[in-house]
Motif scaffolding. Structure first.
Motif, mmCIF file in Angstrom:
data_model
loop_
_atom_site.group_PDB
_atom_site.id
_atom_site.type_symbol
_atom_site.label_atom_id
_atom_site.label_comp_id
_atom_site.label_asym_id
_atom_site.label_seq_id
_atom_site.Cartn_x
_atom_site.Cartn_y
_atom_site.Cartn_z
ATOM 1 N N ILE B 315 0.835 -1.202 0.000
ATOM 2 C CA ILE B 315 0.000 0.000 0.000
ATOM 3 C C ILE B 315 0.869 1.251 0.000
ATOM 4 C CG2 ILE B 315 -1.620 1.360 1.387
ATOM 5 C CD1 ILE B 315 -2.858 -1.321 2.262
ATOM 6 N N LYS B 316 1.918 1.240 0.837
ATOM 7 C CA LYS B 316 2.754 2.426 0.970
ATOM 8 C C LYS B 316 3.580 2.675 -0.291
ATOM 9 C CE LYS B 316 6.245 3.680 3.998
ATOM 10 N NZ LYS B 316 7.073 3.196 5.097
ATOM 11 N N VAL B 317 4.217 1.624 -0.785
ATOM 12 C CA VAL B 317 5.180 1.808 -1.871
ATOM 13 C C VAL B 317 4.532 1.711 -3.245
ATOM 14 C CG1 VAL B 317 7.307 0.963 -2.892
ATOM 15 C CG2 VAL B 317 7.018 0.956 -0.406
ATOM 16 N N VAL B 318 3.774 0.620 -3.457
ATOM 17 C CA VAL B 318 3.223 0.419 -4.799
ATOM 18 C C VAL B 318 2.003 1.312 -5.031
ATOM 19 C CG1 VAL B 318 2.294 -1.269 -6.417
ATOM 20 C CG2 VAL B 318 4.052 -1.954 -4.798
ATOM 21 N N MET B 319 1.172 1.454 -4.009
ATOM 22 C CA MET B 319 -0.073 2.206 -4.197
ATOM 23 C C MET B 319 0.047 3.664 -3.760
ATOM 24 S SD MET B 319 -2.028 -0.023 -5.557
ATOM 25 C CE MET B 319 -3.614 0.799 -5.505
ATOM 26 N N ASN B 320 1.259 4.105 -3.408
ATOM 27 C CA ASN B 320 1.491 5.482 -2.951
ATOM 28 C C ASN B 320 0.584 5.870 -1.786
ATOM 29 O OD1 ASN B 320 3.375 6.228 -5.096
ATOM 30 N ND2 ASN B 320 1.578 6.002 -6.404
ATOM 31 N N GLY B 321 0.156 4.897 -1.018
ATOM 32 C CA GLY B 321 -0.710 5.198 0.125
ATOM 33 C C GLY B 321 -2.186 5.310 -0.233
ATOM 34 N N PHE B 322 -2.532 5.192 -1.519
ATOM 35 C CA PHE B 322 -3.938 5.375 -1.906
ATOM 36 C C PHE B 322 -4.689 4.052 -1.967
ATOM 37 C CE2 PHE B 322 -1.869 9.230 -3.479
ATOM 38 C CZ PHE B 322 -2.616 10.152 -2.764
ATOM 39 N N ALA B 323 -4.663 3.331 -0.872
ATOM 40 C CA ALA B 323 -5.416 2.084 -0.739
ATOM 41 C C ALA B 323 -5.541 1.811 0.749
ATOM 42 C CB ALA B 323 -4.672 0.943 -1.432
ATOM 43 N N SER B 324 -6.516 1.000 1.133
ATOM 44 C CA SER B 324 -6.679 0.657 2.543
ATOM 45 C C SER B 324 -6.537 -0.850 2.667
ATOM 46 C CB SER B 324 -8.057 1.078 3.032
ATOM 47 O OG SER B 324 -8.448 2.269 2.398
ATOM 48 N N PRO B 325 -5.942 -1.323 3.777
ATOM 49 C CA PRO B 325 -5.727 -2.759 3.913
ATOM 50 C C PRO B 325 -7.038 -3.533 3.894
ATOM 51 C CG PRO B 325 -5.223 -1.587 5.955
ATOM 52 C CD PRO B 325 -5.425 -0.559 4.904
ATOM 53 N N ALA B 326 -7.038 -4.667 3.219
ATOM 54 C CA ALA B 326 -8.241 -5.494 3.135
ATOM 55 C C ALA B 326 -8.025 -6.735 3.978
ATOM 56 C CB ALA B 326 -8.500 -5.891 1.691
ATOM 57 N N GLU B 327 -9.101 -7.261 4.518
ATOM 58 C CA GLU B 327 -8.964 -8.456 5.330
ATOM 59 C C GLU B 327 -9.930 -9.544 4.866
ATOM 60 O OE1 GLU B 327 -10.418 -5.545 6.428
ATOM 61 O OE2 GLU B 327 -12.273 -6.606 6.039
ATOM 62 N N GLN B 328 -10.834 -9.193 3.956
ATOM 63 C CA GLN B 328 -11.778 -10.199 3.475
ATOM 64 C C GLN B 328 -12.165 -9.956 2.026
ATOM 65 O OE1 GLN B 328 -15.734 -9.763 5.467
ATOM 66 N NE2 GLN B 328 -14.599 -8.298 6.718
ATOM 67 N N LEU B 329 -13.236 -10.653 1.609
ATOM 68 C CA LEU B 329 -13.560 -10.722 0.187
ATOM 69 C C LEU B 329 -13.958 -9.387 -0.424
ATOM 70 C CD1 LEU B 329 -15.696 -13.876 0.695
ATOM 71 C CD2 LEU B 329 -13.530 -13.801 -0.535
ATOM 72 N N ALA B 330 -14.670 -8.576 0.347
ATOM 73 C CA ALA B 330 -15.177 -7.332 -0.219
ATOM 74 C C ALA B 330 -15.265 -6.283 0.870
ATOM 75 C CB ALA B 330 -16.543 -7.567 -0.852
ATOM 76 N N GLY B 331 -15.318 -5.035 0.469
ATOM 77 C CA GLY B 331 -15.253 -3.913 1.400
ATOM 78 C C GLY B 331 -16.414 -3.829 2.380
ATOM 79 N N HIS B 332 -16.248 -2.990 3.407
ATOM 80 C CA HIS B 332 -17.237 -2.909 4.480
ATOM 81 C C HIS B 332 -18.568 -2.333 4.001
ATOM 82 C CE1 HIS B 332 -16.839 1.459 4.862
ATOM 83 N NE2 HIS B 332 -15.565 1.267 4.617
ATOM 84 N N GLN B 333 -18.582 -1.729 2.802
ATOM 85 C CA GLN B 333 -19.847 -1.211 2.283
ATOM 86 C C GLN B 333 -20.742 -2.352 1.798
ATOM 87 O OE1 GLN B 333 -16.873 -0.639 0.934
ATOM 88 N NE2 GLN B 333 -16.381 1.531 0.958
ATOM 89 N N HIS B 334 -20.144 -3.544 1.615
ATOM 90 C CA HIS B 334 -20.922 -4.677 1.105
ATOM 91 C C HIS B 334 -21.789 -5.285 2.205
ATOM 92 C CE1 HIS B 334 -18.174 -4.596 -2.337
ATOM 93 N NE2 HIS B 334 -19.110 -5.257 -2.981
ATOM 94 N N PHE B 335 -22.975 -5.672 1.804
ATOM 95 C CA PHE B 335 -23.886 -6.384 2.697
ATOM 96 C C PHE B 335 -23.304 -7.778 2.914
ATOM 97 C CE2 PHE B 335 -27.803 -8.813 3.491
ATOM 98 C CZ PHE B 335 -28.330 -8.044 4.511
ATOM 99 N N GLY B 336 -23.006 -8.105 4.164
ATOM 100 C CA GLY B 336 -22.414 -9.409 4.446
ATOM 101 C C GLY B 336 -20.965 -9.308 4.884
ATOM 102 N N TRP B 337 -20.439 -8.094 4.904
ATOM 103 C CA TRP B 337 -19.070 -7.884 5.396
ATOM 104 C C TRP B 337 -19.048 -8.207 6.879
ATOM 105 C CZ3 TRP B 337 -17.339 -4.376 9.148
ATOM 106 C CH2 TRP B 337 -15.953 -4.195 9.219
#
Lengths: 321, 534
Positions: B315-337
């Motif tokens: 995230i820091k180096v490749v994405m220049n900081g413009f990403a957030s760490p993921a821990e599962q299949l889909a983001g917290h906005q998804h129903f079922g997260w």
């Protein structure tokens, strides 16, 4: 004359045939288009149905044969992604590209030719040397860098010109052209300048060389000996003799600009056929890519035929046979 | 005065008029111009499921239910709904909704729209939108303002699925199709949305005008133009010169410049798209690990790879900081997260220990597959992952190819590609159910589940009977709270098995002029009915 035209048309058909084979083979290496067309949820049955409806379940030679049969009827097929006839899509975008290419060519000629004439007649003059040096710059600057720099200087910093896009259009003989509105003209300046700077340099150098060669001819020396002013010799006698080469490189430059103005069109968000091609390649829209390449082959053939016909008009010694 | 002077004056006047003209063109105060990277392929809401199309059309058309900025269900064209029996839904339409041509919205328009999506088979197969309606059986107009939908058994995702279905006018579309052909429908969209369609110049722009009769009031801007500016640098330049007011997908290198500009601001949003690497966890032999049985079938190996990859550095180096760490299949906005799933920490020693336990103290060769033109910095991500794996002695190499070739291979059961490959998911319905059903349920022969491998049960990428049961139960559960619990449990069960390495959620970066007030949504839809001038 008629025989000549016929002969050239047969040649053009041959070129199109070869292009179609190359394009067809190349397309087959660009991945299976079905998976880009269908969503990830597609079932095996959906994939099979899609493959069938696109004719991809046929043997390669049959696919090619069917395509060529359609082509003979003047049918370039339907775009897979836009579900509209390929020819419509190309013709819809063509005016934008044509107008940009023509405008850029005229700009390049208007600057390049007079500068070359001046430099050829007075090779030692400061202005002549300057323009020859600048021409090298024009040839060596990559257009994408130039385009972005123009945008930064004239659109962002100075705010004089719009950064991108095509201006307002008016319909002229059914084609929407932006050349005839003020807004359109303003939008045309930066992209056409970017597209023409390389050609400007090229024309300047080619025309300079041609004129120098012409001015070294015996007839020039005799004319000078008789006291004809240099200006008259250059404009009345030497220049007309270089018209052939001007026509030659102009037609080449025009064809080049129409077919491959992709970079300029992408940078300036110019809605021409170059962008259509890039998008089609990105989406693996085979009929559109094929249709585009065949269209370009036809265009090149027609332009070179036209060039030959113009030769005969310029130089009465040229016989078309 | 000589002729030369005349010419000079004319030239001067021309230059002045061009400069003035340029300024006039840039100052059209009442028009909101949005610059985006893509251009729609069609404006027929039922023909193409792509984000660019759906996003632009969200201004022209409405849906029965809508999502707010947190992806929560709100009433749209339907004011209320009930679910009297598990397989029967009743929707009550809003009164007084007008189409752009003045016609009233009726239940028969809704019926027509849903059926049109279901029957739309341009390539002989379904399109993406139709999949959201897989469970729908029949649609009936009970009275002009009441629609009844009967489903094939209880159909859990029913409500959220309707978010993907734009409502068109039956009479208008039928007439246009009969008279001019179906392609023309895609060039003359007419709905109930906040904006009326004005013109579309393909590859250039789509123009819309505020619709006075919109049921939700009136849009904050008079006119909106969606311009395609594919080149990132040009899009930034157009924003900084004030020609466009909203720029999507701002490149990270331009963020500081836009922030420093006196006229523009940057809005960064945690996006819904996850970037992961999936494993081939089922097959006995896997193409990316030659000459030995598939080591990725071993849970310890998959866990080790999760420990070995340092997402923070990516995230820091490749994405220049413009990403957030993921821990599962889909983001917290998804129903079922699920809030209970945690990302494994970066721990190469633990990874080595697990690999040794699994019988690979000296690792194994592994080919990691990726696209190189689909997700932000996808190739660099792949290279970084391969390098990190090398540190724990897995001899990983990265093979990054264009999406045109890579996607075809990922999905083609005839090729049997890939042991560890890049995988990303996002859905306009913000419902995890679809992701679980198509990608993580054991494939079934009829293609209902696990279709992402082309539906062939002989080549699953992941199979977990316990998770399968939970996914199926969620599909039949129409109570939202119960369904959410089931999806969360399915997610937790699956992630405990490490069928993939979750890397990050991409951030969506927008450049917005200060004179415009507008908040983007996590689904990247450019719905600008709520944009206003400051």
């Amino acid at each position: 004359m008629l025989g000549f035209v016929l002969q050239r048309l047969i040649q053009a058909l041959l070129v199109i045939f070869v292009v179609s084979i190359v394009a067809f083979v190349m397309n087959r290496f660009a991945g299976d288009p079905v998976f880009l067309m269908l969503p990830p949820q597609a079932t095996a049955a959906d994939i099979a149905a899609a493959r069938h409806s696109m004719g991809l379940d046929q043997p390669v030679l049959v696919q090619y044969g069917l395509y060529m049969l359609d082509l003979l009827r003047g049918n370039l097929g339907n775009s897979w992604t836009q579900t509209r006839p390929v020819l419509d899509l190309i013709l819809e975008r063509l005016p934008a590209t044509l107008e940009l290419a023509m405008f850029a060519l005229i700009l390049a000629l208007l600057v390049g030719i007079p500068a070359a004439l001046y430099a050829a007649v007075r090779p030692q003059a400061l202005l002549a040397r300057l323009s020859m040096t600048i021409s090298i710059l024009g040839i060596s600057i990559p257009p994408f860098w130039l385009g972005i720099s123009f945008i930064l200087i004239f659109a962002v910093n100075l705010g004089w010109l719009p950064s991108s896009g095509r201006g307002a259009t008016v319909d002229i003989l059914g084609a929407p052209l932006s050349l005839f509105t003020l807004d359109g003209l303003i939008h045309l300046i930066l992209p056409s300048l970017t597209l023409s700077l390389f050609n400007m340099g090229l024309i300047l150098r080619l025309q300079y060389a041609g004129m120098r060669e012409e001015l070294a001819m015996d007839y020039v020396r005799y004319a000078r000996a008789r006291g004809v002013p240099m200006r008259t010799i250059a404009l009345r006698h030497a220049f007309p003799n270089t018209l052939m080469q001007i026509v030659t490189f102009s037609s080449m430059i025009l064809a080049q600009s129409i077919a491959f103005s992709v970079i300029t069109e992408t940078i300036f968000a110019w809605p021409g056929i170059g962008k259509l091609l890039i998008d089609a390649i990105g989406l693996n829209d085979r009929p559109l890519v094929m249709g585009y390449l065949i269209f370009v082959a036809v265009l090149f053939s027609l332009l070179s035929l036209l060039t030959d016909l113009v030769y005969a008009i310029i130089d009465p010694r040229v016989r078309l046979a | 005065m000589t002729a030369w002077h005349h010419r000079r004056i004319v030239l001067g006047a021309l230059v002045i008029s061009l400069v003035l003209g340029a300024n006039c063109a840039a100052r059209a105060e009442d028009t909101l111009v949005v610059g985006q990277a893509g251009d729609p392929l069609t404006l027929d809401p039922h023909a193409n499921p792509g984000l660019v199309e759906a996003s632009v059309m969200s201004n022209l058309f409405d849906t029965l239910i809508i999502f707010d900025k947190n992806m929560q269900i709100q009433s749209g064209l339907a004011v209320s709904w009930e679910n009297p029996e598990p397989d029967r839904w009743i929707f009550h339409l809003r009164k007084g909704v007008k189409f752009h041509n003045g016609a009233d919205l009726t239940a028969s328009d809704v019926k027509y729209s849903i059926e049109r999506v279901k029957n739309w088979k341009p390539y002989g197969g379904n399109t993406g939108v139709a999949f959201y309606l897989n469970g729908v059986d029949t649609v009936t107009a009970l009275d002009p303002l009441t629609v009844e939908i009967r489903t094939k058994g209880p159909f859990g995702p029913m409500l959220r699925s309707l978010r993907a279905i734009y409502i068109v006018n039956k009479e208008y579309v039928e007439k246009l199709t009969a008279e001019k052909g179906v392609e023309v429908v895609g060039h003359a969209p007419m709905g109930t949305g906040a904006f009326k369609f004005v013109e579309w110049v393909p590859g250039d722009h789509v123009t819309m005008e505020g619709f006075d009769g919109w049921w939700a009031g009136k849009a904050g801007v008079e006119r909106v133009v969606f311009r395609q500016i594919a080149n990132n640098a040009t899009r930034t330049a157009a924003l900084l010169s004030g020609e466009i007011q909203i720029a999507t997908e701002l490149p990270p290198r331009d963020v500081q410049r836009v922030k420093d500009s006196p006229i523009a601001n940057v809005t960064i949003l945690e996006g819904m798209r996850t970037v992961n690497f999936r494993f081939d966890t089922v097959r006995e032999k896997t193409p990316g690990v030659p000459g030995m049985p598939n080591p990725l079938r071993d849970l310890r190996v998959r866990e080790a790879i999760n420990y070995a990859i340092d997402t923070g550095t990516i995230i820091k180096v490749v994405m220049n900081g413009f990403a957030s760490p993921a821990e599962q299949l889909a983001g917290h906005q998804h129903f079922g997260w699920s809030p209970n799933i945690k990302h494994l920490p970066y721990d190469p020693t633990m990874a080595k220990k697990l690999l040794a336990e699994a019988g690979f103290p000296h690792g194994f060769p592994l080919q990691v597959d990726s696209t190189n033109n689909r997700y932000v910095n996808d190739e660099q991500i792949c290279l970084a992952v391969a390098q990190m794996l090398t540190k724990v002695e897995i001899k990983a190499t990265c093979r990054a190819r264009s999406k045109q070739i890579a996607f075809a291979e990922f999905n083609d059961k005839r090729i049997l590609c890939c042991s560890m490959y890049i995988f990303s998911f996002v859905t306009p319905t913000a419902d995890l159910a679809g992701n679980l059903e198509t990608n993580l349920h054991t494939p079934t022969a009829d293609g209902t589940y696990g279709a992402s491998n082309g539906g062939d049960p002989s080549t699953p990428r992941y199979s977990n009977p316990e998770a399968d049961k939970l996914i199926e139960a969620a599909g039949k559960e129409t109570n939202e709270a119960k369904r959410q619990a089931l999806l969360q449990r399915a997610s937790e069960t699956i992630m405990a098995n490490y069928p993939l390495v979750p890397l990050h959620y991409q951030n969506d970066i927008y450049g917005i002029l200060k004179k415009v007030a507008w908040t983007p949504k996590p689904d990247q839809y450019l719905t600008v009915s709520d944009a206003t001038w400051r």
